[in-house]
Design a protein around this motif. Structure first.
Motif, mmCIF file in Angstrom:
data_model
loop_
_atom_site.group_PDB
_atom_site.id
_atom_site.type_symbol
_atom_site.label_atom_id
_atom_site.label_comp_id
_atom_site.label_asym_id
_atom_site.label_seq_id
_atom_site.Cartn_x
_atom_site.Cartn_y
_atom_site.Cartn_z
ATOM 1 N N ASN A 1 21.993 20.748 39.308
ATOM 2 C CA ASN A 1 22.432 21.976 39.688
ATOM 3 C C ASN A 1 23.463 21.806 39.300
ATOM 4 N N ASN A 2 23.691 22.010 40.783
ATOM 5 C CA ASN A 2 25.228 21.446 41.137
ATOM 6 C C ASN A 2 26.017 20.635 41.162
ATOM 7 N N LEU A 3 26.141 20.737 40.229
ATOM 8 C CA LEU A 3 26.593 19.444 39.369
ATOM 9 C C LEU A 3 28.680 19.404 39.626
ATOM 10 N N ASP A 4 28.965 21.113 39.137
ATOM 11 C CA ASP A 4 30.397 21.268 39.115
ATOM 12 C C ASP A 4 30.819 21.405 40.828
ATOM 13 N N GLU A 5 30.514 21.946 41.913
ATOM 14 C CA GLU A 5 29.884 21.332 43.309
ATOM 15 C C GLU A 5 30.851 20.071 43.416
ATOM 16 N N LEU A 6 29.708 18.686 43.604
ATOM 17 C CA LEU A 6 29.356 17.217 43.322
ATOM 18 C C LEU A 6 30.888 16.724 42.867
ATOM 19 N N GLU A 7 30.949 17.162 41.634
ATOM 20 C CA GLU A 7 32.318 16.820 40.739
ATOM 21 C C GLU A 7 33.421 17.227 41.678
ATOM 22 N N LYS A 8 33.236 18.262 42.753
ATOM 23 C CA LYS A 8 34.968 18.796 43.382
ATOM 24 C C LYS A 8 34.713 17.369 44.690
ATOM 25 N N GLU A 9 33.404 17.813 45.163
ATOM 26 C CA GLU A 9 33.905 16.032 46.654
ATOM 27 C C GLU A 9 34.522 15.511 46.188
ATOM 28 N N LEU A 10 33.110 14.946 45.421
ATOM 29 C CA LEU A 10 33.588 13.579 44.752
ATOM 30 C C LEU A 10 35.536 13.339 44.426
ATOM 31 N N LEU A 11 36.032 14.325 43.499
ATOM 32 C CA LEU A 11 37.228 13.970 43.356
ATOM 33 C C LEU A 11 37.969 14.258 44.377
ATOM 34 N N ASP A 12 38.160 14.668 45.708
ATOM 35 C CA ASP A 12 38.818 15.508 46.493
ATOM 36 C C ASP A 12 38.466 14.265 47.370
ATOM 37 N N ASN A 13 37.610 13.319 47.839
ATOM 38 C CA ASN A 13 37.649 11.979 48.540
ATOM 39 C C ASN A 13 37.821 11.257 47.093
ATOM 40 N N GLY A 14 38.827 10.843 47.058
ATOM 41 C CA GLY A 14 39.163 10.145 45.772
ATOM 42 C C GLY A 14 38.827 9.401 45.055
ATOM 43 N N ALA A 15 37.057 9.817 44.346
ATOM 44 C CA ALA A 15 36.912 8.836 42.764
ATOM 45 C C ALA A 15 37.076 9.916 41.985
ATOM 46 N N HIS A 16 36.536 8.893 40.726
ATOM 47 C CA HIS A 16 37.675 9.390 39.510
ATOM 48 C C HIS A 16 35.626 8.916 38.200
ATOM 49 N N PHE A 17 36.339 10.084 37.279
ATOM 50 C CA PHE A 17 35.144 9.800 36.673
ATOM 51 C C PHE A 17 35.729 9.116 35.126
ATOM 52 N N THR A 18 35.148 7.993 33.950
ATOM 53 C CA THR A 18 35.540 8.115 33.031
ATOM 54 C C THR A 18 34.671 8.542 32.380
ATOM 55 N N GLU A 19 33.959 8.376 32.463
ATOM 56 C CA GLU A 19 31.998 8.732 31.242
ATOM 57 C C GLU A 19 32.339 9.709 31.125
ATOM 58 N N LEU A 20 33.384 10.266 30.284
ATOM 59 C CA LEU A 20 33.195 12.098 29.686
ATOM 60 C C LEU A 20 32.160 12.318 28.585
ATOM 61 N N SER A 21 31.367 13.538 28.541
ATOM 62 C CA SER A 21 30.193 13.600 27.909
ATOM 63 C C SER A 21 30.279 15.123 26.952
ATOM 64 N N SER A 22 31.451 15.532 26.045
ATOM 65 C CA SER A 22 31.323 16.424 25.866
ATOM 66 C C SER A 22 32.672 16.912 26.208
ATOM 67 N N GLY A 23 33.506 16.376 26.573
ATOM 68 C CA GLY A 23 34.355 16.692 27.816
ATOM 69 C C GLY A 23 33.867 17.505 29.012
ATOM 70 N N GLN A 24 32.484 17.231 29.840
ATOM 71 C CA GLN A 24 32.146 17.338 30.695
ATOM 72 C C GLN A 24 31.903 16.266 31.848
ATOM 73 N N THR A 25 31.739 16.181 32.633
ATOM 74 C CA THR A 25 31.329 14.918 33.834
ATOM 75 C C THR A 25 29.681 14.914 33.812
ATOM 76 N N ASN A 26 29.742 13.276 32.639
ATOM 77 C CA ASN A 26 27.625 12.690 33.246
ATOM 78 C C ASN A 26 27.600 12.493 33.354
ATOM 79 N N GLN A 27 26.407 13.230 33.927
ATOM 80 C CA GLN A 27 25.671 13.717 35.273
ATOM 81 C C GLN A 27 24.995 12.321 35.962
ATOM 82 N N THR A 28 25.308 11.529 34.812
ATOM 83 C CA THR A 28 24.030 10.029 35.427
ATOM 84 C C THR A 28 25.717 9.427 36.174
ATOM 85 N N GLU A 29 26.495 9.341 35.776
ATOM 86 C CA GLU A 29 27.418 8.400 36.065
ATOM 87 C C GLU A 29 28.067 8.881 37.997
#
Length: 467
Positions: free
Chosen positions: A100-128
């Motif tokens: 439920n807090n996908l956006d919050e966790l995504e921002k935290e990870l991106l702010d810490n230098g992580a990146h996402f490659t497995e987009l699903s319909s333009g959104q972050t893949n929650q399993t990634e």
């Protein structure tokens, strides 16, 4: 919701993995995926299942899944499995989760230098995202505990490493993981019905928050189970398979017990009992015994080509599938007073259409009996419904009609027998054109399941749960 299966063996695992994953197909309809490991190489395939079955998508690819260990998934969220190479080593991951807090966790990870490659319909893949949270730990156990701590919602998972399979159940056990064993192999599955025909014996029920590691020879506990559990009651009401046992409690036995108990308190007069197949059948058989009247198959499910209608994302598709797959028997319905048993009413659109068809085929009276209470809250923990907001739920819409506010006095509307509850149920009955309508109570459902009430999540009925 989704379901997964993983196995590790002394011999090639592809056949067991393929059929074991397929036995989870009733839990989801969007995507299927499998991954195996062999001699330093992970192999993966993912397919869309919205217009086809898992078996037809993967049958032609079995030869490519070499190796003795693998994981598979039927997913209603993102494409899975996910591969990742981290300081913990290379691993593949499947999850049954609701973040439920996908956006919050995504921002935290991106702010810490992580990146996402497995987009699903333009959104972050929650399993990634979950894989990246695991990789923050100094060990798999520490990484999984990081997921438990940060994810708001639920998450159960299987991790395929180069040496083993790690199974980790949601911290409050909202979704199940069962372990099966046979000579030279172990398996982990969301559905124990996957075990018997593959010659696995049910070996262990993974506890809430528990982490275990599987090799072909043994299961090793890595983290003890938590003391608190909130397993989803809808396992027994709807999406669990009839032959499956969760927490040692059989699905069909619970449905039978709810029907029998309801019938013994019901004074309605009818010619026979029928069920909306498939999940209403167990309740219908129990109701018929409790009432002492015949059980007849007034509606038959056409199974060769029509899949489950509960989970497709498009409402029009859900309605079409619900209509097409159920065929009424005109000869049994004409001029009859019939009690129909079903698992639940969520939005009410499918039941409304079914009831109108029953009258069209000559039914004199249609009495509906439901295996669970009215659903008043969208589930924040498990994707058992495509409902995104409470106002998609027919019970909440009726509350709004009665009160002008869909959130007023919900505790009273959730209390069986209260003035508010009775008014809401009668409003649903009128809206769906049903002769009489009764729901199982929370108390009777918990009694039928037989687990302590504090161990069962009833949030969707009364808003009660641990957070």
């Amino acid at each position: 919701m989704g379901g997964f299966f993983g196995t590790i063996s002394t011999s090639a695992c592809a056949t067991d993995l393929f059929y074991g994953t397929d036995y989870n197909s009733h839990l989801g309809t969007r995507r299927g995926g499998m991954a195996t490991y062999n001699d330093g190489i992970f192999r993966r395939s993912i397919h869309n299942l919205e217009n086809s079955y898992f078996r037809t998508r993967f049958e032609g690819e079995l030869d490519k899944f070499e190796g003795n260990s693998g994981i598979g998934i039927i997913s209603d969220t993102d494409p899975q499995p996910i591969f990742i190479n981290s300081h913990l080593g290379k691993f593949a991951l499947v999850t049954v989760a609701k973040v439920n807090n996908l956006d919050e966790l995504e921002k935290e990870l991106l702010d810490n230098g992580a990146h996402f490659t497995e987009l699903s319909s333009g959104q972050t893949n929650q399993t990634e995202l979950i894989a990246l949270l695991i990789a923050q730990g100094n060990s798999f156990v520490e990484g999984i505990e990081n997921v438990y701590e940060k994810v708001k919602g639920s998450c159960s998972m299987l991790i395929l490493t180069e040496n083993s399979i790690i199974a980790a159940r949601d911290k409050l056990g909202r979704t199940p993981i069962l372990i099966g064993k046979k000579d030279g192999a172990f398996a982990a599955s969301s559905e124990p019905c996957s075990f018997p025909n593959l010659e696995f014996e049910l070996f262990y029920n993974v506890g809430p928050g528990e982490i275990v590691e599987l090799t072909p020879y043994k299961m090793t506990p890595l983290r003890a189970p938590n003391k608190k559990m909130q397993v989803c009651s809808f396992l027994w009401v709807y999406y669990g398979y009839p032959v499956s046992d969760y927490e040692g409690v059989n699905v069909d036995a619970v449905r039978y017990a709810t029907g029998k108990a309801m019938a013994q308190k019901d004074d309605v007069d009818a010619d026979y009992v029928a069920a909306i197949p498939d999940s209403g059948i167990g309740m219908g058989l129990g109701y018929a015994e409790g009432k002492g009247i015949p059980y007849r198959r007034a509606i038959i499910k056409y199974t060769p080509t029509w899949p489950r209608s509960f989970t497709p994302a498009n409402q029009q598709v859900r309605d079409l599938v619900a209509k097409m797959k159920l065929i009424p028997n005109r000869q049994l319905l004409r001029d009859k007073k019939v009690i129909f048993c079903d698992d639940s009413i969520v939005r009410g659109t499918q039941l409304r259409d079914n009831v109108n068809i029953l009258y069209g085929y000559g039914a004199e009276e249609v009495h509906m009996r439901l295996g669970c209470p009215p659903i008043l809250h969208a589930c924040p923990f498990v994707g058992f419904s495509a409902s995104k907001s409470a106002l998609e739920l027919i019970a909440r819409r009726m509350v709004k009609e009665l009160e002008g506010d869909d959130s007023k006095d919900l505790d009273l509307y959730a209390t069986t027998g209260s003035e508010q509850y009775n008014a809401m149920v009668d409003r649903i009955r009128q809206r769906l054109n049903i002769t009489t309508l009764k729901f199982n109570s929370v108390e009777d459902l918990i009694k039928a399941i037989g687990l302590p009430k504090e161990c069962i999540c009833t949030h969707c009925y009364n808003g009660t749960s641990y957070f």
